[in-house]
Design an enzyme around this catalytic site. Structure first.
Site, PDB file in Angstrom:
ATOM      1  N   ALA A   9      18.103 -27.613   5.159  1.00 54.06           N
ATOM      2  CA  ALA A   9      16.837 -27.511   5.211  1.00 54.06           C
ATOM      3  C   ALA A   9      16.654 -26.620   6.975  1.00 54.06           C
ATOM      4  O   ALA A   9      15.673 -26.247   7.308  1.00 54.06           O
ATOM      5  CB  ALA A   9      15.794 -28.394   4.777  1.00 54.06           C
ATOM      6  N   GLY A  11      17.504 -23.526   7.736  1.00 53.43           N
ATOM      7  CA  GLY A  11      17.451 -22.372   8.149  1.00 53.43           C
ATOM      8  C   GLY A  11      16.220 -22.017   8.430  1.00 53.43           C
ATOM      9  O   GLY A  11      14.885 -23.038   8.645  1.00 53.43           O
ATOM     10  N   ARG A  15      11.900 -14.817   5.033  1.00 55.30           N
ATOM     11  CA  ARG A  15      11.101 -14.169   5.066  1.00 55.30           C
ATOM     12  C   ARG A  15       9.230 -14.590   4.557  1.00 55.30           C
ATOM     13  O   ARG A  15       8.770 -13.973   3.694  1.00 55.30           O
ATOM     14  CB  ARG A  15      12.079 -13.948   3.572  1.00 55.30           C
ATOM     15  CG  ARG A  15      13.177 -12.856   4.082  1.00 55.30           C
ATOM     16  CD  ARG A  15      14.315 -12.620   3.392  1.00 55.30           C
ATOM     17  NE  ARG A  15      14.778 -13.437   3.491  1.00 55.30           N
ATOM     18  CZ  ARG A  15      15.894 -14.190   2.418  1.00 55.30           C
ATOM     19  NH1 ARG A  15      15.769 -13.514   1.270  1.00 55.30           N
ATOM     20  NH2 ARG A  15      16.305 -15.001   2.562  1.00 55.30           N
ATOM     21  N   GLN A  72      20.655 -30.004  12.902  1.00 57.26           N
ATOM     22  CA  GLN A  72      21.969 -27.897  13.530  1.00 57.26           C
ATOM     23  C   GLN A  72      21.482 -27.879  14.276  1.00 57.26           C
ATOM     24  O   GLN A  72      20.524 -26.725  13.797  1.00 57.26           O
ATOM     25  CB  GLN A  72      22.205 -27.573  12.011  1.00 57.26           C
ATOM     26  CG  GLN A  72      23.000 -26.979  12.001  1.00 57.26           C
ATOM     27  CD  GLN A  72      23.128 -25.777  10.419  1.00 57.26           C
ATOM     28  OE1 GLN A  72      22.108 -25.898   9.932  1.00 57.26           O
ATOM     29  NE2 GLN A  72      24.235 -25.036  10.380  1.00 57.26           N
ATOM     30  N   ASP A 102      15.027 -25.967  -0.414  1.00 60.04           N
ATOM     31  CA  ASP A 102      14.298 -24.189  -0.541  1.00 60.04           C
ATOM     32  C   ASP A 102      13.972 -24.459  -2.483  1.00 60.04           C
ATOM     33  O   ASP A 102      13.914 -23.294  -2.869  1.00 60.04           O
ATOM     34  CB  ASP A 102      13.823 -23.074   0.207  1.00 60.04           C
ATOM     35  CG  ASP A 102      15.325 -23.127  -0.274  1.00 60.04           C
ATOM     36  OD1 ASP A 102      16.190 -23.357  -0.664  1.00 60.04           O
ATOM     37  OD2 ASP A 102      15.472 -21.684   0.268  1.00 60.04           O
ATOM     38  N   GLY A 139      25.495 -15.188  -4.267  1.00 59.19           N
ATOM     39  CA  GLY A 139      26.425 -14.751  -4.364  1.00 59.19           C
ATOM     40  C   GLY A 139      26.920 -14.751  -5.849  1.00 59.19           C
ATOM     41  O   GLY A 139      26.662 -15.474  -6.897  1.00 59.19           O
ATOM     42  N   ASN A 169      26.148 -17.970  -7.701  1.00 57.83           N
ATOM     43  CA  ASN A 169      25.902 -19.794  -7.573  1.00 57.83           C
ATOM     44  C   ASN A 169      24.537 -19.787  -7.469  1.00 57.83           C
ATOM     45  O   ASN A 169      23.708 -19.522  -5.907  1.00 57.83           O
ATOM     46  CB  ASN A 169      26.798 -19.029  -5.567  1.00 57.83           C
ATOM     47  CG  ASN A 169      26.747 -20.878  -5.562  1.00 57.83           C
ATOM     48  OD1 ASN A 169      26.869 -21.872  -5.889  1.00 57.83           O
ATOM     49  ND2 ASN A 169      27.009 -20.773  -3.755  1.00 57.83           N
ATOM     50  N   ARG A 331     -17.985 -38.113  -4.183  1.00 59.13           N
ATOM     51  CA  ARG A 331     -17.503 -37.950  -2.859  1.00 59.13           C
ATOM     52  C   ARG A 331     -17.256 -38.986  -2.196  1.00 59.13           C
ATOM     53  O   ARG A 331     -17.348 -40.454  -3.040  1.00 59.13           O
ATOM     54  CB  ARG A 331     -18.384 -37.314  -1.351  1.00 59.13           C
ATOM     55  CG  ARG A 331     -18.794 -36.033  -1.652  1.00 59.13           C
ATOM     56  CD  ARG A 331     -19.974 -35.811  -0.779  1.00 59.13           C
ATOM     57  NE  ARG A 331     -19.932 -35.620   0.502  1.00 59.13           N
ATOM     58  CZ  ARG A 331     -20.330 -36.333   1.477  1.00 59.13           C
ATOM     59  NH1 ARG A 331     -21.467 -36.620   1.293  1.00 59.13           N
ATOM     60  NH2 ARG A 331     -20.332 -36.630   2.829  1.00 59.13           N
ATOM     61  N   ASN A 384     -30.303 -41.300   4.196  1.00 57.01           N
ATOM     62  CA  ASN A 384     -29.045 -42.786   4.847  1.00 57.01           C
ATOM     63  C   ASN A 384     -28.482 -42.599   5.982  1.00 57.01           C
ATOM     64  O   ASN A 384     -28.568 -43.132   6.518  1.00 57.01           O
ATOM     65  CB  ASN A 384     -28.071 -42.909   4.335  1.00 57.01           C
ATOM     66  CG  ASN A 384     -27.603 -41.846   4.101  1.00 57.01           C
ATOM     67  OD1 ASN A 384     -28.154 -40.504   3.922  1.00 57.01           O
ATOM     68  ND2 ASN A 384     -26.455 -42.155   3.494  1.00 57.01           N
TER      69      ASN A 384
HETATM   70  C1  UD1 Z   1      23.498 -19.383   0.007  1.00 56.37           C
HETATM   71  C2  UD1 Z   1      24.980 -19.133  -0.809  1.00 56.37           C
HETATM   72  C3  UD1 Z   1      24.423 -18.045  -2.367  1.00 56.37           C
HETATM   73  C4  UD1 Z   1      24.198 -18.727  -2.829  1.00 56.37           C
HETATM   74  C5  UD1 Z   1      22.764 -18.396  -2.588  1.00 56.37           C
HETATM   75  C6  UD1 Z   1      21.541 -19.329  -3.410  1.00 56.37           C
HETATM   76  C7  UD1 Z   1      25.942 -19.757   1.212  1.00 56.37           C
HETATM   77  C8  UD1 Z   1      26.270 -18.627   2.344  1.00 56.37           C
HETATM   78  N1  UD1 Z   1      25.701 -18.635   0.233  1.00 56.37           N
HETATM   79  O1  UD1 Z   1      22.319 -18.048  -0.312  1.00 56.37           O
HETATM   80  O2  UD1 Z   1      25.945 -18.044  -2.758  1.00 56.37           O
HETATM   81  O3  UD1 Z   1      24.179 -17.337  -4.262  1.00 56.37           O
HETATM   82  O4  UD1 Z   1      22.585 -19.449  -1.584  1.00 56.37           O
HETATM   83  O5  UD1 Z   1      20.230 -19.824  -3.367  1.00 56.37           O
HETATM   84  O6  UD1 Z   1      26.328 -20.490   1.224  1.00 56.37           O
HETATM   85  N2  UD1 Z   1      21.271 -23.932   5.784  1.00 56.37           N
HETATM   86  C9  UD1 Z   1      21.329 -24.575   7.008  1.00 56.37           C
HETATM   87  N3  UD1 Z   1      21.791 -24.144   7.756  1.00 56.37           N
HETATM   88  C10 UD1 Z   1      22.450 -22.682   8.633  1.00 56.37           C
HETATM   89  C11 UD1 Z   1      22.115 -21.912   7.084  1.00 56.37           C
HETATM   90  C12 UD1 Z   1      20.950 -21.744   5.909  1.00 56.37           C
HETATM   91  O7  UD1 Z   1      20.863 -25.699   7.414  1.00 56.37           O
HETATM   92  O8  UD1 Z   1      22.895 -22.133   9.297  1.00 56.37           O
HETATM   93  C13 UD1 Z   1      19.901 -23.957   4.945  1.00 56.37           C
HETATM   94  C14 UD1 Z   1      18.845 -22.700   4.606  1.00 56.37           C
HETATM   95  O9  UD1 Z   1      17.255 -23.506   5.236  1.00 56.37           O
HETATM   96  C15 UD1 Z   1      18.706 -23.651   2.886  1.00 56.37           C
HETATM   97  C16 UD1 Z   1      19.826 -23.309   2.531  1.00 56.37           C
HETATM   98  O10 UD1 Z   1      20.887 -24.069   3.829  1.00 56.37           O
HETATM   99  O11 UD1 Z   1      18.241 -24.506   2.615  1.00 56.37           O
HETATM  100  C17 UD1 Z   1      20.676 -22.089   2.057  1.00 56.37           C
HETATM  101  O12 UD1 Z   1      20.611 -21.181   3.322  1.00 56.37           O
HETATM  102  P1  UD1 Z   1      20.426 -19.201   2.531  1.00 56.37           P
HETATM  103  O13 UD1 Z   1      20.497 -19.241   4.245  1.00 56.37           O
HETATM  104  O14 UD1 Z   1      18.827 -19.267   2.621  1.00 56.37           O
HETATM  105  O15 UD1 Z   1      21.880 -19.618   2.216  1.00 56.37           O
HETATM  106  P2  UD1 Z   1      21.600 -18.071   1.075  1.00 56.37           P
HETATM  107  O16 UD1 Z   1      21.094 -16.683   1.442  1.00 56.37           O
HETATM  108  O17 UD1 Z   1      20.123 -17.969   0.221  1.00 56.37           O
HETATM  109 CA    CA Z   2      18.022 -19.695  -0.430  1.00 56.33          CA
END
Ligand code: UD1
Ligand code: CA
Length: 450
Positions: A9, A11, A15, A72, A102, A139, A169, A331, A384
């Site tokens: 979580a 990221g 978007r 991270q 997510d 992926g 994936n 209420r 009241n």
């Molecule tokens: C990732 C997979 C993809 C797969 C997809 C499914 C990788 C490289 N790719 O892509 O193959 O089809 O999920 O949903 O893994 N996150 C971190 N730290 C980071 C980057 C990401 O915690 O440095 C977390 C994000 O918050 C998210 C999850 O990892 O919860 C997935 O990251 P995201 O960037 O959404 O990967 P996708 O591009 O969706």
């Molecule tokens: Ca994603």
């Protein structure tokens, strides 16, 4: 065999175009992240480790002790993210389940299938794949001529023939823990400057270790929320799931598309939900009730055999055989005892209406307790609030409050008393006494049958 879960979580969620961290956006009344947390807890039997980064503090505050956290910083990709969890989980578990915050629709069953498959096959890991009609930027799963999974190629890097691959994936994995911690440092830096967790497929495959892939029962489970459009898609699917289960359990929903029922709401058998009804929070509804149309109930406990039409009930308790509405409002702290009738345009707050009490039309009752079988005439108001503080009104058993009575609190109407239409009651009315006027004064003692 112990399995621990890591939930990614960290990221940015760019978007979503939001000041709020993506995983805190509400989905059917709960923060997005709570679904992944709950599914992982059900599947592993223990709290997860969450990898947080962007908006870490807000996420921590919302999740509280439902997870342990690692930060991270900076965010160098999904492989790097999982690596941060080693500090808490290294040597602590046999399997590591990895999922994303997510992905709210993943079921505990699917996660359990993944864990079961990993325990049975003992390879480096098992991954979840899907074959939805749209690729959604996922992926691609690359298999060799013998159908072995040999790599995952991210959409941005995929060759045209790889883009055509339908198996995707899902981003959910169950790893052998030792293999995972040993192999994460072997992930190469991608051209985009990230460490992709997905590169572990190729690493295992080159070592001659078989990666298992199992297919999700339902592709929609893997809907990840990246935009607000995805959020709405996911919410609609979650609603369908909740409504479907309720119907299978014996609740009638006249039009499931317009029944907005949050997970965790409990509804008894043979209750019917009419359209445009919102049931939220810790709401519990008994059997044989009719709710709606156009009703909102939040954190409210309703008994059996009740009817609620076009009304709003918040943080209230309603016993059996009560009917409310249309257009009434309970209420916080309203408590209607058995058999109460509350008709149009009534508002009750912080009050107890005794069994069989009737409040048919246009009334406000606040900070009040009534005995049983009280009649609250049309237009009755408890005054009241004096501009500074709230004052109580006490109404005994079998009291008859005439239409348009103002009860200027603090005030007490004793058992069997009565007020005339339009009275303004500023003094306590003794038992079995009729009071009239403005301000009302006691005029005569009532006789039986009066
Ligand atoms: C990732 C997979 C993809 C797969 C997809 C499914 C990788 C490289 N790719 O892509 O193959 O089809 O999920 O949903 O893994 N996150 C971190 N730290 C980071 C980057 C990401 O915690 O440095 C977390 C994000 O918050 C998210 C999850 O990892 O919860 C997935 O990251 P995201 O960037 O959404 O990967 P996708 O591009 O969706
Ligand atoms: Ca994603």
């Amino acid at each position: 065999m112990k399995t621990s879960a890591v939930i990614l979580a960290a990221g940015l969620g760019t978007r979503m175009r939001s000041q709020i961290p993506k995983v805190l956006h509400p989905l059917l009344g709960r923060p997005l992240v709570s679904y992944a947390l709950q599914a992982a807890r059900e599947a592993t039997g223990t709290n997860s480790v969450m990898v947080v980064g962007h908006g870490a503090e807000a996420v921590r505050q919302t999740v509280g002790d439902a997870a342990r956290f690692v930060v991270q910083e900076p965010q160098l990709g999904t492989g790097h993210a999982v690596q941060q969890a080693e500090a808490l989980l290294g040597g602590q578990a046999d399997q590591i389940l990895v999922t994303s915050a997510d992905m709210p629709l993943l079921t505990p069953q699917t996660l359990q299938n993944l864990i079961r498959n990993q325990i049975d096959h003992r390879g480096p890991f098992t991954m979840l794949t899907i074959t939805p009609p749209e690729a959604r930027g996922f992926g691609r799963v690359i298999r060799d001529d013998d159908e072995n999974v040999i790599a995952i190629v991210e959409e941005a890097q995929a060759l045209p023939e790889q883009l055509a691959i339908k198996e995707l994936n899902a981003g959910v994995y169950c790893f052998d823990a030792n293999w995972l911690w040993e192999s994460l440092p072997r992930i190469p830096l991608s051209p985009k400057g990230e460490y992709y967790l997905t590169d572990l497929v190729e690493i295992a495959s080159r070592d001659g270790l078989p990666v298992q892939a199992i297919h999700a029962q339902d592709d929609s489970e893997a809907i990840g929320v990246n935009t607000r459009l995805h959020l709405a898609d996911a919410e609609a699917l979650m609603r369908q799931r909740v409504n479907r289960q309720l119907m299978l359990d014996g609740v009638s929903i006249v039009d499931p598309a317009t029944a907005y029922i949050e997970p965790g709401v409990v509804i008894g058998q043979d209750t019917t939900i009419w359209p445009n009804t919102f049931l939220q929070g810790n709401t519990v509804i008994g059997e044989n009730c009719t709710i709606g149309p156009n009703t909102l109930m939040r954190d409210t406990r309703l008994g059996s055999n009740c009817q609620v039409i076009a009304s709003v009930l918040e943080e209230s308790v309603v016993e059996d055989d009560v009917d409310i509405g249309p257009y009434s409002h309970l209420r916080r702290g309203a408590h209607l005892a058995q058999g109460v009738h509350m008709g149009n345009f009534g508002e009750v707050k912080d009050s107890y209406l005794g069994p069989g009490t009737k409040m048919g039309h246009f009334s406000y009752v606040g900070n009040t307790t009534t005995g049983p079988d009280v009649n609250i005439g049309a237009g009755t108001i408890t005054c009241n609030y004096d501009g500074k503080s709230k004052h109580p009104t006490e109404v005994g058993a079998n009291v008859f409050i005439g239409s348009d009575t103002m009860l200027v609190a603090p005030v007490k109407l004793d058992d069997g008393s009565r007020t005339g239409a339009g009275s303004v009651v500023t003094k306590d009315v003794p038992a079995n006494t009729l009071a009239v006027g403005a301000p009302a004064r006691a005029i005569r003692k009532l006789k039986k049958g009066d």
